[in-house]
Design a protein around this motif. Sequence first.
Motif, PDB file in Angstrom:
ATOM      1  N   HIS A 197      15.899   5.246  -3.013  1.00 47.42           N
ATOM      2  CA  HIS A 197      15.502   6.328  -2.109  1.00 47.42           C
ATOM      3  C   HIS A 197      14.974   7.493  -2.934  1.00 47.42           C
ATOM      4  CE1 HIS A 197      17.146   4.665   1.581  1.00 47.42           C
ATOM      5  NE2 HIS A 197      18.194   4.275   0.885  1.00 47.42           N
ATOM      6  N   TRP A 198      14.013   8.214  -2.368  1.00 45.25           N
ATOM      7  CA  TRP A 198      13.554   9.451  -2.992  1.00 45.25           C
ATOM      8  C   TRP A 198      14.629  10.509  -2.790  1.00 45.25           C
ATOM      9  CZ3 TRP A 198       9.373   9.030  -5.951  1.00 45.25           C
ATOM     10  CH2 TRP A 198       8.455   8.038  -5.672  1.00 45.25           C
ATOM     11  N   SER A 199      14.628  11.531  -3.622  1.00 46.80           N
ATOM     12  CA  SER A 199      15.690  12.544  -3.559  1.00 46.80           C
ATOM     13  C   SER A 199      15.730  13.256  -2.208  1.00 46.80           C
ATOM     14  CB  SER A 199      15.523  13.568  -4.687  1.00 46.80           C
ATOM     15  OG  SER A 199      14.303  14.262  -4.556  1.00 46.80           O
ATOM     16  N   ASP A 200      14.559  13.467  -1.581  1.00 49.13           N
ATOM     17  CA  ASP A 200      14.567  14.151  -0.285  1.00 49.13           C
ATOM     18  C   ASP A 200      15.063  13.252   0.846  1.00 49.13           C
ATOM     19  OD1 ASP A 200      12.306  12.529  -0.417  1.00 49.13           O
ATOM     20  OD2 ASP A 200      11.168  13.809   0.963  1.00 49.13           O
ATOM     21  N   GLU A 201      15.206  11.945   0.594  1.00 54.06           N
ATOM     22  CA  GLU A 201      15.723  11.016   1.600  1.00 54.06           C
ATOM     23  C   GLU A 201      17.246  10.927   1.570  1.00 54.06           C
ATOM     24  OE1 GLU A 201      12.141   7.750   1.874  1.00 54.06           O
ATOM     25  OE2 GLU A 201      13.632   7.510   0.297  1.00 54.06           O
ATOM     26  N   ILE A 202      17.855  11.449   0.530  1.00 50.04           N
ATOM     27  CA  ILE A 202      19.316  11.384   0.394  1.00 50.04           C
ATOM     28  C   ILE A 202      19.901  12.679   0.951  1.00 50.04           C
ATOM     29  CG2 ILE A 202      21.232  11.181  -1.228  1.00 50.04           C
ATOM     30  CD1 ILE A 202      19.252   9.694  -3.090  1.00 50.04           C
TER      31      ILE A 202
ATOM     32  N   GLN B 129       0.804  -1.223   0.000  1.00 44.07           N
ATOM     33  CA  GLN B 129       0.000   0.000   0.000  1.00 44.07           C
ATOM     34  C   GLN B 129       0.844   1.284   0.000  1.00 44.07           C
ATOM     35  OE1 GLN B 129      -3.252  -0.486  -0.495  1.00 44.07           O
ATOM     36  NE2 GLN B 129      -2.862  -2.664  -0.343  1.00 44.07           N
ATOM     37  N   HIS B 130       2.106   1.205  -0.430  1.00 44.71           N
ATOM     38  CA  HIS B 130       2.961   2.389  -0.510  1.00 44.71           C
ATOM     39  C   HIS B 130       3.504   2.524  -1.924  1.00 44.71           C
ATOM     40  CE1 HIS B 130       3.119   3.346   3.766  1.00 44.71           C
ATOM     41  NE2 HIS B 130       3.248   2.055   4.014  1.00 44.71           N
ATOM     42  N   GLU B 131       3.882   3.739  -2.243  1.00 47.97           N
ATOM     43  CA  GLU B 131       4.480   4.009  -3.538  1.00 47.97           C
ATOM     44  C   GLU B 131       5.997   4.030  -3.368  1.00 47.97           C
ATOM     45  OE1 GLU B 131       4.308   7.708  -6.590  1.00 47.97           O
ATOM     46  OE2 GLU B 131       2.451   7.143  -5.597  1.00 47.97           O
ATOM     47  N   TYR B 132       6.700   3.343  -4.232  1.00 48.13           N
ATOM     48  CA  TYR B 132       8.153   3.256  -4.144  1.00 48.13           C
ATOM     49  C   TYR B 132       8.782   3.659  -5.468  1.00 48.13           C
ATOM     50  CZ  TYR B 132       7.742   0.577   0.167  1.00 48.13           C
ATOM     51  OH  TYR B 132       7.465   0.176   1.454  1.00 48.13           O
ATOM     52  N   LEU B 133       9.978   4.209  -5.374  1.00 48.06           N
ATOM     53  CA  LEU B 133      10.799   4.470  -6.541  1.00 48.06           C
ATOM     54  C   LEU B 133      11.672   3.243  -6.732  1.00 48.06           C
ATOM     55  CD1 LEU B 133      11.724   6.608  -8.630  1.00 48.06           C
ATOM     56  CD2 LEU B 133      13.447   7.322  -6.969  1.00 48.06           C
ATOM     57  N   VAL B 134      11.647   2.657  -7.931  1.00 53.80           N
ATOM     58  CA  VAL B 134      12.369   1.403  -8.140  1.00 53.80           C
ATOM     59  C   VAL B 134      13.179   1.449  -9.431  1.00 53.80           C
ATOM     60  CG1 VAL B 134      10.680   0.014  -6.889  1.00 53.80           C
ATOM     61  CG2 VAL B 134      10.438   0.317  -9.340  1.00 53.80           C
ATOM     62  N   ALA B 135      14.131   0.539  -9.511  1.00 52.66           N
ATOM     63  CA  ALA B 135      14.891   0.329 -10.744  1.00 52.66           C
ATOM     64  C   ALA B 135      14.641  -1.107 -11.172  1.00 52.66           C
ATOM     65  CB  ALA B 135      16.369   0.567 -10.508  1.00 52.66           C
ATOM     66  N   LEU B 136      14.147  -1.275 -12.397  1.00 51.37           N
ATOM     67  CA  LEU B 136      13.881  -2.601 -12.942  1.00 51.37           C
ATOM     68  C   LEU B 136      15.051  -2.961 -13.843  1.00 51.37           C
ATOM     69  CD1 LEU B 136      11.808  -4.914 -13.299  1.00 51.37           C
ATOM     70  CD2 LEU B 136      10.916  -3.651 -15.263  1.00 51.37           C
ATOM     71  N   LYS B 137      15.717  -4.087 -13.537  1.00 47.94           N
ATOM     72  CA  LYS B 137      16.913  -4.476 -14.285  1.00 47.94           C
ATOM     73  C   LYS B 137      16.825  -5.937 -14.708  1.00 47.94           C
ATOM     74  CE  LYS B 137      20.856  -3.155 -12.470  1.00 47.94           C
ATOM     75  NZ  LYS B 137      21.912  -2.980 -11.449  1.00 47.94           N
ATOM     76  N   ALA B 138      17.448  -6.230 -15.832  1.00 50.13           N
ATOM     77  CA  ALA B 138      17.574  -7.620 -16.273  1.00 50.13           C
ATOM     78  C   ALA B 138      18.980  -8.078 -15.880  1.00 50.13           C
ATOM     79  CB  ALA B 138      17.378  -7.722 -17.774  1.00 50.13           C
ATOM     80  N   GLU B 139      19.068  -9.087 -14.988  1.00 47.61           N
ATOM     81  CA  GLU B 139      20.348  -9.581 -14.493  1.00 47.61           C
ATOM     82  C   GLU B 139      20.382 -11.097 -14.591  1.00 47.61           C
ATOM     83  OE1 GLU B 139      21.553  -6.341 -11.092  1.00 47.61           O
ATOM     84  OE2 GLU B 139      20.302  -8.025 -10.485  1.00 47.61           O
ATOM     85  N   ASN B 140      21.335 -11.637 -15.326  1.00 44.33           N
ATOM     86  CA  ASN B 140      21.522 -13.088 -15.434  1.00 44.33           C
ATOM     87  C   ASN B 140      20.237 -13.819 -15.818  1.00 44.33           C
ATOM     88  OD1 ASN B 140      24.234 -12.782 -14.641  1.00 44.33           O
ATOM     89  ND2 ASN B 140      23.650 -12.856 -12.486  1.00 44.33           N
TER      90      ASN B 140
END
Length: 190
Positions: free
Chosen positions: A23-28, A3-14
């Motif tokens: 992390h969101w920009s304001d969290e860094i 039930q939360h919105e997340y920023l993610v990176a989708l990658k193809a690995e092996n």
Amino acid sequence: MRQHEYLVALKAENGLLTLHTLHWSDEIRDPKKEIDTLPGKAKASDKELTMAEQLIGAMSMTWDPSEFHDTFQEKVAALVEAKKAGETVEKAEPAAEPTGVVDLMEALRASVERAGSPKATGGKATASRKGSGSAKTTGKPPAKKRIRSAPKEDLSGLSKADLYKKAADANLPGRSQMTRDDLVKALTRA
């Protein structure tokens, strides 16, 4: 997700699709802006660098992942099995008090020596053997001294589990709450 919105990176690995949460920009945050007591860059002397390289070289090994395992999980599983079998499970000993190392170079030098020579750790056993041999060569100690020192020497080499068994045999009250040192003291008094 959950039930939360997340920023993610989708990658193809092996050959698999993996999703990495970001992390969101304001969290860094910049640590230098947040923590004003960060140390600056330190210069190491040539002697310190050489000693550090020797320590790393002495402790280096080939990586074999099968040699490493989760000992915490094994201990928990052993406790569960002991509980299933109806055995008494004793409390763990408290963590050792941290020792303040004053001279970092001396500690590093000692670590290099220990890593370089495997026999360097046997010093305590040699000293105790000397102590036990001296009584034989100088004659028998007085009877009172022998009676007082024998239980202490016997108890100091025992594990907490063995001490607990002796405490149970002696029917000492409160033994399940005692630390290893408490068990030694109580058994010495008994």
